[in-house]
Design an enzyme around this catalytic site. Structure first.
Site, short mmCIF file in Angstrom:
data_model
loop_
_atom_site.label_atom_id
_atom_site.label_comp_id
_atom_site.label_asym_id
_atom_site.label_seq_id
_atom_site.Cartn_x
_atom_site.Cartn_y
_atom_site.Cartn_z
N SER A 118 12.10 -56.01 6.56
CA SER A 118 12.92 -55.62 5.36
C SER A 118 13.83 -56.50 4.67
O SER A 118 14.28 -56.50 3.58
CB SER A 118 14.04 -54.38 5.82
OG SER A 118 14.66 -54.95 6.88
N ASN A 189 15.54 -53.37 -1.54
CA ASN A 189 16.72 -53.71 -0.66
C ASN A 189 17.82 -54.39 -1.56
O ASN A 189 19.08 -54.41 -1.16
CB ASN A 189 16.49 -54.45 0.59
CG ASN A 189 15.97 -53.14 1.59
OD1 ASN A 189 16.17 -52.24 1.49
ND2 ASN A 189 15.10 -53.72 2.49
#
Ligand code: CAA
Length: 282
Positions: A118, A189
């Site tokens: 991520s 993100n």
């Protein structure tokens, strides 16, 4: 093993979701984890996830059984030797991921090594591999069976053929791929986690309760869930790690992690997975 065999490394929440989507899309899957009990839990979770689709009449019972039969699990990395693509979804620890990529690149010959990281740099991961042009980011979103996006992240070394193969795999899974450069936090993100961090600042300042902060974004901005509930779903440790990557990667103080978020992680209040985060779970 068929040409369409895909390896998944790590049987946590993301690995489970990725494996579920792969088997229900017709791929043979080799799911690897260091812990046997985690593999047992993962098979149960995938069975349950497919069961939801049967209950909604989106999948026939026989197709569910066939999908589960396509899932093999192993605690030996060697089981992934013949996979065409390997998707790594191990915990977000740089040293662990680098070791896995080094081992996988020795183990396989022509496999594409994709990471669901991520936040970590794909360029650094590719640099430890023998064929760095076959390393790429394939970033799914939680819950994987529900959310339609895959970020395809190109390391400096990634070849066009590798990107094209992963985009085509994403399409086969019914997902929409977007191409993103190897920049800290990629796209989603970088946008999402600073919002969560800001919600933690609001809470720290006593400006509103967790329930009201979440309600504000659900009703005021039509988000499916509020930022603090979302942090609990993602994991507060993961959110903190992403803020630290943004802060280090850009050197910009606007990405400083909220002290409350840091304290909660230190206390082990990581969200749903520990039963307590910004909210408490039964
Ligand atoms: N398998 C198959 N279907 C599933 C499933 C599974 N494992 N889990 C849920 N579903 C289905 C349900 O059956 C339901 O289907 P219908 O719409 O046909 O009824 C649907 O998904 C929604 O599930 P629920 O009714 O249980 O829950 P909900 O409507 O309250 O939605 C939610 C829950 C999907 C989590 C929604 O609130 C949501 O999308 N929230 C935002 C999540 C988000 O932003 N995720 C991104 C996090 S960031 C990330 O993942 C990247 C990172 O690197 C940190």
């Amino acid at each position: 093993m068929s040409q369409q065999s895909i390896g998944v490394v790590g049987a946590g929440t993301m690995g489970q979701g990725i494996a579920q989507v792969l088997v229900s899309s017709g791929f043979d899957v080799q799911l690897y984890d260091v812990a046997d009990e985690q593999l047992t839990r993962a098979r149960g979770a995938i069975d349950k996830g497919l069961g939801k689709l049967v209950a909604k009449e989106k999948l026939a019972e026989a197709d569910k059984d066939a999908a589960l039969a396509r899932l093999s699990t192993s605690t030996a990395l060697d089981a992934l030797r013949d996979c065409e693509v390997i998707i790594e979804a191990a915990p977000e620890q740089p040293a662990l991921k680098e070791k896995l990529f080094r081992d996988l690149s020795h183990l396989t010959h022509d496999a594409i090594l994709a990471s669901n990281t991520s936040s970590l740099s794909l360029t650094r991961l590719a640099a430890v591999c023998e064929r760095p042009e076959r390393v790429v980011g394939m970033h799914f979103f939680n819950p994987v069976p529900v959310l339609g996006l895959v970020e395809v992240i190109r390391a400096e070394q990634t070849s066009d053929a590798t990107v094209a193969r992963i985009e085509s795999l994403a399409r086969d899974l019914g997902k929409t791929a977007v191409a993103i450069a190897d920049s800290p936090g990629f796209a989603v993100n970088r946008l999402l986690v600073p919002m969560i961090n800001e919600a933690a600042f609001l809470l720290q300042e006593g400006a509103a309760t967790p329930a009201d902060i979440d309600q504000s974004m659900k009703l005021g901005a039509a988000h499916p869930m509020g930022p603090l509930a979302l942090a609990d779903l993602i994991g507060l440790d993961v959110c903190l790690a992403i803020m630290e990557v943004l802060q280090e990667g850009f050197g910009d103080p606007k990405y400083r992690p909220c002290p409350l978020l840091k304290r909660m992680v230190a206390a082990g209040y990581l969200g749903r997975k520990t039963g307590r985060g910004f909210h408490v779970y039964g």
